[in-house]
Design a protein around this motif. Sequence first.
Motif, PDB file in Angstrom:
ATOM      1  N   GLY A  18      30.147  -2.735  75.250  1.00  0.00           N
ATOM      2  CA  GLY A  18      28.955  -2.804  76.082  1.00  0.00           C
ATOM      3  C   GLY A  18      27.801  -2.132  75.359  1.00  0.00           C
ATOM      4  O   GLY A  18      28.009  -1.201  74.587  1.00  0.00           O
ATOM      5  N   ALA A  19      26.619  -2.614  75.593  1.00  0.00           N
ATOM      6  CA  ALA A  19      25.425  -2.021  74.991  1.00  0.00           C
ATOM      7  C   ALA A  19      24.357  -1.887  76.066  1.00  0.00           C
ATOM      8  O   ALA A  19      24.176  -2.780  76.884  1.00  0.00           O
ATOM      9  CB  ALA A  19      24.920  -2.875  73.843  1.00  0.00           C
ATOM     10  N   VAL A  20      23.687  -0.758  76.043  1.00  0.00           N
ATOM     11  CA  VAL A  20      22.640  -0.473  77.015  1.00  0.00           C
ATOM     12  C   VAL A  20      21.425   0.043  76.257  1.00  0.00           C
ATOM     13  O   VAL A  20      21.559   0.854  75.347  1.00  0.00           O
ATOM     14  CB  VAL A  20      23.098   0.601  78.027  1.00  0.00           C
ATOM     15  N   VAL A  21      20.254  -0.434  76.644  1.00  0.00           N
ATOM     16  CA  VAL A  21      19.005   0.083  76.089  1.00  0.00           C
ATOM     17  C   VAL A  21      18.217   0.684  77.239  1.00  0.00           C
ATOM     18  O   VAL A  21      18.001   0.030  78.265  1.00  0.00           O
ATOM     19  CB  VAL A  21      18.190  -1.037  75.405  1.00  0.00           C
ATOM     20  N   ARG A  22      17.823   1.942  77.064  1.00  0.00           N
ATOM     21  CA  ARG A  22      17.068   2.641  78.112  1.00  0.00           C
ATOM     22  C   ARG A  22      15.717   3.083  77.586  1.00  0.00           C
ATOM     23  O   ARG A  22      15.607   3.550  76.458  1.00  0.00           O
ATOM     24  CB  ARG A  22      17.838   3.873  78.578  1.00  0.00           C
ATOM     25  N   GLU A  23      14.726   2.968  78.428  1.00  0.00           N
ATOM     26  CA  GLU A  23      13.391   3.475  78.118  1.00  0.00           C
ATOM     27  C   GLU A  23      13.389   4.963  78.452  1.00  0.00           C
ATOM     28  O   GLU A  23      13.777   5.365  79.547  1.00  0.00           O
ATOM     29  CB  GLU A  23      12.347   2.736  78.967  1.00  0.00           C
ATOM     30  N   TYR A  50      20.784 -10.309  72.617  1.00  0.00           N
ATOM     31  CA  TYR A  50      21.942  -9.525  73.040  1.00  0.00           C
ATOM     32  C   TYR A  50      23.251 -10.110  72.522  1.00  0.00           C
ATOM     33  O   TYR A  50      24.068  -9.403  71.943  1.00  0.00           O
ATOM     34  CB  TYR A  50      21.970  -9.409  74.568  1.00  0.00           C
ATOM     35  N   MET A  51      23.461 -11.396  72.719  1.00  0.00           N
ATOM     36  CA  MET A  51      24.735 -12.003  72.313  1.00  0.00           C
ATOM     37  C   MET A  51      24.909 -11.972  70.796  1.00  0.00           C
ATOM     38  O   MET A  51      26.003 -11.715  70.304  1.00  0.00           O
ATOM     39  CB  MET A  51      24.858 -13.428  72.852  1.00  0.00           C
ATOM     40  N   ALA A  52      23.844 -12.212  70.046  1.00  0.00           N
ATOM     41  CA  ALA A  52      23.928 -12.156  68.578  1.00  0.00           C
ATOM     42  C   ALA A  52      24.241 -10.729  68.128  1.00  0.00           C
ATOM     43  O   ALA A  52      25.064 -10.517  67.232  1.00  0.00           O
ATOM     44  CB  ALA A  52      22.630 -12.637  67.958  1.00  0.00           C
ATOM     45  N   ALA A 105      25.260 -12.237  81.295  1.00  0.00           N
ATOM     46  CA  ALA A 105      23.910 -12.799  81.271  1.00  0.00           C
ATOM     47  C   ALA A 105      22.983 -11.814  80.562  1.00  0.00           C
ATOM     48  O   ALA A 105      23.022 -10.622  80.830  1.00  0.00           O
ATOM     49  CB  ALA A 105      23.418 -13.033  82.691  1.00  0.00           C
ATOM     50  N   SER A 106      22.193 -12.323  79.635  1.00  0.00           N
ATOM     51  CA  SER A 106      21.238 -11.456  78.947  1.00  0.00           C
ATOM     52  C   SER A 106      19.828 -11.907  79.302  1.00  0.00           C
ATOM     53  O   SER A 106      19.600 -13.042  79.699  1.00  0.00           O
ATOM     54  CB  SER A 106      21.449 -11.500  77.433  1.00  0.00           C
ATOM     55  N   GLU A 107      18.895 -10.979  79.148  1.00  0.00           N
ATOM     56  CA  GLU A 107      17.513 -11.282  79.489  1.00  0.00           C
ATOM     57  C   GLU A 107      16.946 -12.293  78.504  1.00  0.00           C
ATOM     58  O   GLU A 107      17.264 -12.267  77.318  1.00  0.00           O
ATOM     59  CB  GLU A 107      16.681 -10.001  79.441  1.00  0.00           C
ATOM     60  N   PRO A 108      16.090 -13.184  78.977  1.00  0.00           N
ATOM     61  CA  PRO A 108      15.470 -14.156  78.062  1.00  0.00           C
ATOM     62  C   PRO A 108      14.655 -13.433  76.989  1.00  0.00           C
ATOM     63  O   PRO A 108      14.023 -12.421  77.257  1.00  0.00           O
ATOM     64  CB  PRO A 108      14.544 -14.974  78.973  1.00  0.00           C
ATOM     65  N   GLY A 109      14.722 -13.949  75.775  1.00  0.00           N
ATOM     66  CA  GLY A 109      13.962 -13.361  74.678  1.00  0.00           C
ATOM     67  C   GLY A 109      14.696 -12.239  73.961  1.00  0.00           C
ATOM     68  O   GLY A 109      14.171 -11.668  73.021  1.00  0.00           O
ATOM     69  N   THR A 110      15.892 -11.881  74.402  1.00  0.00           N
ATOM     70  CA  THR A 110      16.649 -10.830  73.723  1.00  0.00           C
ATOM     71  C   THR A 110      17.736 -11.471  72.867  1.00  0.00           C
ATOM     72  O   THR A 110      18.164 -12.582  73.113  1.00  0.00           O
ATOM     73  CB  THR A 110      17.308  -9.861  74.731  1.00  0.00           C
ATOM     74  N   MET A 126      25.791  -8.435  69.901  1.00  0.00           N
ATOM     75  CA  MET A 126      27.165  -8.115  70.292  1.00  0.00           C
ATOM     76  C   MET A 126      28.173  -8.745  69.333  1.00  0.00           C
ATOM     77  O   MET A 126      29.216  -8.158  69.053  1.00  0.00           O
ATOM     78  CB  MET A 126      27.437  -8.552  71.731  1.00  0.00           C
ATOM     79  N   GLU A 127      27.875  -9.922  68.814  1.00  0.00           N
ATOM     80  CA  GLU A 127      28.769 -10.556  67.830  1.00  0.00           C
ATOM     81  C   GLU A 127      28.828  -9.734  66.547  1.00  0.00           C
ATOM     82  O   GLU A 127      29.895  -9.568  65.955  1.00  0.00           O
ATOM     83  CB  GLU A 127      28.333 -11.997  67.541  1.00  0.00           C
ATOM     84  N   ARG A 128      27.683  -9.202  66.112  1.00  0.00           N
ATOM     85  CA  ARG A 128      27.668  -8.337  64.926  1.00  0.00           C
ATOM     86  C   ARG A 128      28.484  -7.073  65.171  1.00  0.00           C
ATOM     87  O   ARG A 128      29.245  -6.633  64.312  1.00  0.00           O
ATOM     88  CB  ARG A 128      26.228  -7.962  64.564  1.00  0.00           C
ATOM     89  N   ILE A 129      28.313  -6.486  66.352  1.00  0.00           N
ATOM     90  CA  ILE A 129      29.053  -5.264  66.696  1.00  0.00           C
ATOM     91  C   ILE A 129      30.543  -5.576  66.783  1.00  0.00           C
ATOM     92  O   ILE A 129      31.377  -4.824  66.275  1.00  0.00           O
ATOM     93  CB  ILE A 129      28.514  -4.671  68.018  1.00  0.00           C
ATOM     94  N   LYS A 130      30.877  -6.691  67.421  1.00  0.00           N
ATOM     95  CA  LYS A 130      32.280  -7.092  67.563  1.00  0.00           C
ATOM     96  C   LYS A 130      32.940  -7.248  66.192  1.00  0.00           C
ATOM     97  O   LYS A 130      34.075  -6.829  65.984  1.00  0.00           O
ATOM     98  CB  LYS A 130      32.361  -8.403  68.353  1.00  0.00           C
ATOM     99  N   LYS A 131      32.219  -7.836  65.256  1.00  0.00           N
ATOM    100  CA  LYS A 131      32.739  -8.035  63.903  1.00  0.00           C
ATOM    101  C   LYS A 131      33.030  -6.684  63.223  1.00  0.00           C
ATOM    102  O   LYS A 131      34.068  -6.516  62.590  1.00  0.00           O
ATOM    103  CB  LYS A 131      31.698  -8.823  63.101  1.00  0.00           C
TER     104      LYS A 131
END
Length: 180
Positions: free
Chosen positions: A91-96, A57-59, A50-55, A61-66
């Motif tokens: 996996g990808a994580v974004v931290r403030e 993330y899945m797009a 599940a990704s946060e609305p407005g992100t 991750m598809e670029r990274i997967k490729k």
Amino acid sequence: MKNAVKGIIGLFLITVIGCSPYRIVQNKNDRSATWSDYRTFAFIDTNRVASEPGTNYMAAMERIKKEVAAQMLRRGYQQTNDNPDLLVNLGAVVREKTQTRQTTIQEAPLYVGQRRYHWQSQEVPVGNYQEGTLNVHIVDAHRNALVWDAAISRVITSQPLANDELQQAVGKLFEKMPKS
């Protein structure tokens, strides 16, 4: 004069090339793994994440997967869905994060008073930024054992990562992958 100009240009190129915005933050491998035994790979299903609305993330991750698939293919592994030797988990994580700086003695207040007064340097926040980390876990599918755990980080800007920057980041990470 020509040698001085060549020296300056060479130093500039070394500085620009050496200052990569990416940092390898994790690189562990199973030394008992026999990489020459592995021939195929598949990605672990991440569609249920599940990704946060407005992100995007899945797009992203598809670029990274490729790009990860391209790196695996360059190393001689074939992508398959039928009984792969290796499973790749991304996996990808974004931290403030908060950027700080150290105070100096020049910033100490002028104080005339008790003799026990002392000034101590401290960290002062100066700004906030986001840091993104890409994690790659490669698992031996038959033994169900982690054989390579790697991660790379960089500061995230407001623009999405260009394809050549993504290739550079994943390529730098895969330079650390154990050889077969």
